[in-house]
Design an enzyme around this catalytic site. Structure first.
Site: not given
Ligand code: GLN
Length: 203
Positions: A48, A79, A139-140, A176, A178
């Site tokens: 996050e 990410c 992922i998001r 990702h 990893e």
């Molecule tokens: N949605 C997250 C963000 O905005 C990032 C998601 C992730 O690192 N997999 O911080």
């Protein structure tokens, strides 16, 4: 051999550590400024971005991370790490207090794939890694919404949006690597750290 730090404040850091160790690389979890001393490179993991950014400031890691970057040491954000490296975030997706390291000349869009496609796996052509496509997990994830002239695109989605970028010693991926079995992205990043270490030692 290069020593690679992984910022271990929140998020998917342990997977990076395991991947580096599987490659025989010395990996160090970074929580405090002293953990950054003597590193050849740093990975800022997914998680996050708002939480990681706040913890960077709470643990006084901002200045020493900026010094690593200024010293030309490779830093790779995955990410949430990509978001932290960006100079700005699209205003409608930016958290109210969104701390950024603002090292790369790109604007990113957080959570760019909406709620339905929050997570997906695909493969990407990344010429820097050779001919075989790289399996990746989003992922998001963010995407790069605006890109400065100094920034090189390493990979794009099929619709053309950049999801892997490089600006000198700074690398960012929206996905990702990893979380898959493929070690090529980590091996490539370690090779950058190793090359920078050898140049610095020869001076
Ligand atoms: N949605 C997250 C963000 O905005 C990032 C998601 C992730 O690192 N997999 O911080």
């Amino acid at each position: 051999m290069a020593i690679v730090g992984v910022l271990a404040l929140q998020g998917a850091f342990i997977e990076h550590v395991h991947k580096l160790r599987a490659l025989g690389v010395e990996a160090r979890e970074v929580r405090l400024p002293a953990d950054l001393e003597g590193l050849d490179a740093l990975i800022i993991p997914g998680g996050e971005s708002t939480a990681i950014g706040k913890l960077i400031d709470r643990f006084a890691l901002r200045e020493p991370i900026l010094r690593l970057a200024a010293a030309g040491k490779p830093i790779w954000g995955t990410c949430a790490g990509m978001i932290l490296l960006a100079k700005d975030v699209d205003p409608d997706t930016r958290a109210r207090d969104q701390p950024l390291l603002a090292l790369m000349d790109v604007v990113v869009r957080r959570n760019a794939f909406g709620s339905q496609l929050d997570s997906f796996e695909t493969t990407l052509d990344i010429p820097a890694l050779g001919d075989d496509p790289l399996p990746v997990v989003f992922i998001r994830a963010p995407v790069v919404s605006s890109i400065g002239p100094e920034v090189e695109v390493l990979a794009r989605l099929r619709d053309g949006r950049p999801v892997a970028i490089r600006q000198g010693n700074l690398i960012a991926t929206a996905f990702h690597p990893e979380l898959t079995g493929d070690t090529r992205f980590h091996a490539w990043f370690v090779s950058l750290a190793q090359a920078r270490r050898e140049v610095a030692a020869a001076r």
